[in-house]
Structure formats: C-alpha cells, structure tokens
Design an enzyme around this catalytic site. Structure first.
Site, PDB file in Angstrom:
ATOM      1  N   ASP A  98       0.845  -1.201   0.000  1.00  0.00           N
ATOM      2  CA  ASP A  98       0.000   0.000   0.000  1.00  0.00           C
ATOM      3  C   ASP A  98       0.883   1.254   0.000  1.00  0.00           C
ATOM      4  O   ASP A  98       2.100   1.174   0.189  1.00  0.00           O
ATOM      5  CB  ASP A  98      -0.978  -0.015   1.191  1.00  0.00           C
ATOM      6  N   HIS A 115       8.524  -5.389  -1.187  1.00  0.00           N
ATOM      7  CA  HIS A 115       7.599  -6.312  -1.856  1.00  0.00           C
ATOM      8  C   HIS A 115       6.797  -5.626  -2.955  1.00  0.00           C
ATOM      9  O   HIS A 115       5.760  -6.126  -3.371  1.00  0.00           O
ATOM     10  CB  HIS A 115       6.661  -6.968  -0.833  1.00  0.00           C
ATOM     11  N   ASN A 133       4.320  -5.030  18.342  1.00  0.00           N
ATOM     12  CA  ASN A 133       3.262  -5.908  17.848  1.00  0.00           C
ATOM     13  C   ASN A 133       2.326  -6.205  19.016  1.00  0.00           C
ATOM     14  O   ASN A 133       2.798  -6.399  20.127  1.00  0.00           O
ATOM     15  CB  ASN A 133       3.892  -7.225  17.330  1.00  0.00           C
ATOM     16  N   ALA A 159       0.102  -0.526  16.817  1.00  0.00           N
ATOM     17  CA  ALA A 159       1.066   0.439  16.281  1.00  0.00           C
ATOM     18  C   ALA A 159       0.635   1.877  16.573  1.00  0.00           C
ATOM     19  O   ALA A 159       1.481   2.737  16.850  1.00  0.00           O
ATOM     20  CB  ALA A 159       1.221   0.217  14.778  1.00  0.00           C
TER      21      ALA A 159
END
Ligand code: BJW
Length: 244
Positions: free
Chosen positions: A103, A118, A211, A229
């Site tokens: 994104d 990625h 996390n 987060a």
C-alpha cells in the site's frame, strides 16, 4: 534484558521494518491470522508466478479489488504512519524505512526514505522489458503496455513467493550499519524480511519489536513493546526525537 524499557541513548542509524499490522488500523486486512487475506484467498492461487501463469484473470481481479479498496477514500494513513513520517523529520541521524507493504500509506503520511521491498500496489510492470509504470485502479490482460505496445504483458509490480524482493543490496547495507532496528506489525513469517533482525543483531544493533501479539521471532528481539502500532509508534517517535 528487560523487554520494555529501551535505553534513552543517542542513536545514529535507525532502520524500521513495517508489515501489514501497521496498516490494519487504517482498515486494510493483514495476511495471516483470523480474517486475514490468506483466509479468504489461498496464497498459492494469487501470490505466486505460477498462479499468474495458470489463471491470470483471478490474479488481476484480486489486485484490482485491492487497488479499488486502497483508492476508495475510506483508507487513510493512521497515527502510526504519521508518527514514522514525523520521526524521519525530527531524528537528526540516518533514518530508513523498509516496508513489506504494497500500500502507499507511508508515502501519503509523508515518509520519504522508503523502500518497498515487496513492490507497490499502485504500480504495474511490463513482463517483457521490466519497465515500471503507475497503475490505474483496474488493469488486466487486455490492456496494452506503454513500452512494448502488446496486450498481456502487464503484471502487478508486487513480489510474489519465489521472486526476489526489491532493493535488497540497499537494505542489507543499511542493516549492516544500523544501531537500532525496529520491526512493526509483521508476523516474521516471510523471508528474507524475517531474517533482518538477526542481521541487525550481528551488526550490534539494539532490536525492538512492536506488535500486539507475540510472533515466532519475538525471542530474537532485545525489546518488545506489546500493543497496537497507533499507540506504540508515537511512543517511539517521542523517545527517539528526544534522544536526538
Ligand atoms: C499489528 C496490528 C496493529 C495486527 N499494530 N501490529 C523456507 C524457509 C525460509 C524461506 C523460505 C522457505 N520456503 C520458501 C521460502 C522463501 C519465501 C518465504 O519466506 N516463505 C515462507 C512462507 C516460509 N520467501 C520468498 O519467496 C521471498 N523471496 C525470496 O525469498 O527470494 C529469494 C531470496 C534469497 C536471498 C535473499 C533475498 C531473497 C518473496 C516473498 C514475497 C512475499 N509476498 C507477499 C505478497 C506481496 C504482494 C501482496 O500484497 O499481495 O508479501 S506475501 C505477504 O506476506 C506480503 C507481506 O508483505 C508478507 C509479510 O506479511 P506481514 O506483513 O508480516 O503480515 P502478517 O499478516 O503475516 O502479520 C501481520 C502482523 O501484524 C501480525 O503479527 C499481527 O499480530 C500484527 N498486527 N494488528 C501492530 N494494530
């Protein structure tokens, strides 16, 4: 070593790795776990080169739907994306952001020194030339490529299983030099990103995982901040901005 209190020392080279968890609070699904993308769609059917060769229409549809969601107006950067962009501005040392996410929420929040290892959902690539273009929300095998003028050559500019992630030389060089490595919102299931913490440790870096859940790699991190987060990244920004 305590897992919560990161030293208040002066850092020089910070590398932050983000995963799908940082975009979860923006409304984008993560991949694994309950309700994740891979629960709705088998990874082997949409995120491998073999899947694209076997059933390109299914793969085009999968990524068209993801682009439609990303551009629909409901999806915006959240507090964590903004906090990282602010940290990049406030921190006086070197700061690099490596994201596994395809994104564009880090860019929209203002991050600049950013590596999409990625790939990027809003880009497409000519399979023949390797040239990368901005992608429209929808494209498929009927669209003609701008460079070779042929149909059927355009594919999403994303890294599928079995393919080499992007910017690896730059990322390994950053890791070899970093003194703080932070992984945010990633399960640590996918290599090579899952191995970055060990490379950073070998370089002598302090390592921090952010996390809400324990991950398979949690024990490799010197420090672990448990929580979403949106809570923990502003805390990191404040700590590092104060440390110089
Ligand atoms: C929150 C939160 C909140 C929730 N706040 N957090 C055997 C051993 C080792 C390796 C291999 C092996 N067999 C095959 C491999 C290699 C393979 C691999 O790793 N496979 C594993 C399954 C074992 N890797 C590859 O093939 C890679 N290429 C490669 O290795 O090339 C060779 C090479 C050699 C040497 C050097 C370099 C390379 C390519 C991997 C490509 C991955 N592609 C995908 C799809 C991208 C396109 C798309 O989006 O469709 O990338 S798969 C998917 O997983 C996506 C993600 O980037 C990636 C990682 O997922 P991520 O981000 O960690 O998400 P989740 O869902 O797993 O976790 C979310 C986390 O968020 C959770 O922990 C939550 O708790 C947390 N969370 N809410 C903070 N509010």
């Amino acid at each position: 070593m305590g897992t919560d209190q990161l030293d208040n020392r002066h850092w020089h080279n910070i590398v932050v790795l983000t995963g799908a968890g940082i975009s979860a609070e923006s409304g984008l699904g993560t991949f694994r776990g309950a309700g994740g993308l891979w629960e709705q769609q088998r990874v082997e059917d949409v995120a491998t080169p073999e899947a694209f060769a076997r059933d390109p229409d299914l793969v085009y549809r999968f990524y068209n739907a993801r682009r439609e969601q990303l551009c629909g107006g409901d999806i915006q950067p959240n507090t964590a994306h903004y906090a990282l962009a602010e940290l990049e501005t406030l921190f006086t040392g070197n700061f690099a952001l490596v994201t596994q996410n395809v994104d564009d929420l880090h860019e929209r929040a203002g991050s600049r020194h950013l590596f999409h290892m990625h790939g990027e959902l809003m880009k497409m690539r000519c399979a023949a030339s390797g040239n990368v273009f901005e992608a429209p929300v929808y494209f498929d095998g009927n669209d003609h490529c701008r460079c070779c003028r042929r149909a059927g050559q355009l594919r999403p500019h994303v890294v599928w299983f079995g393919e080499m992630p992007i910017y690896m030389d730059e990322i390994y060089a950053l890791l070899a030099d970093c003194d703080l490595f932070v992984a945010i919102g990633t399960s640590g299931n996918v290599y090579p990103a899952a191995g970055f913490v060990q490379i950073a440790r070998q370089a002598g870096a302090t390592t921090l995982e952010i996390n809400p859940e324990m991950t398979d790699g949690s024990s490799l991190f010197g420090f672990q901040w448990r929580g979403p987060a949106s809570e923990q990244v502003p805390r990191l920004r404040d700590l590092l901005a104060a440390s110089g």
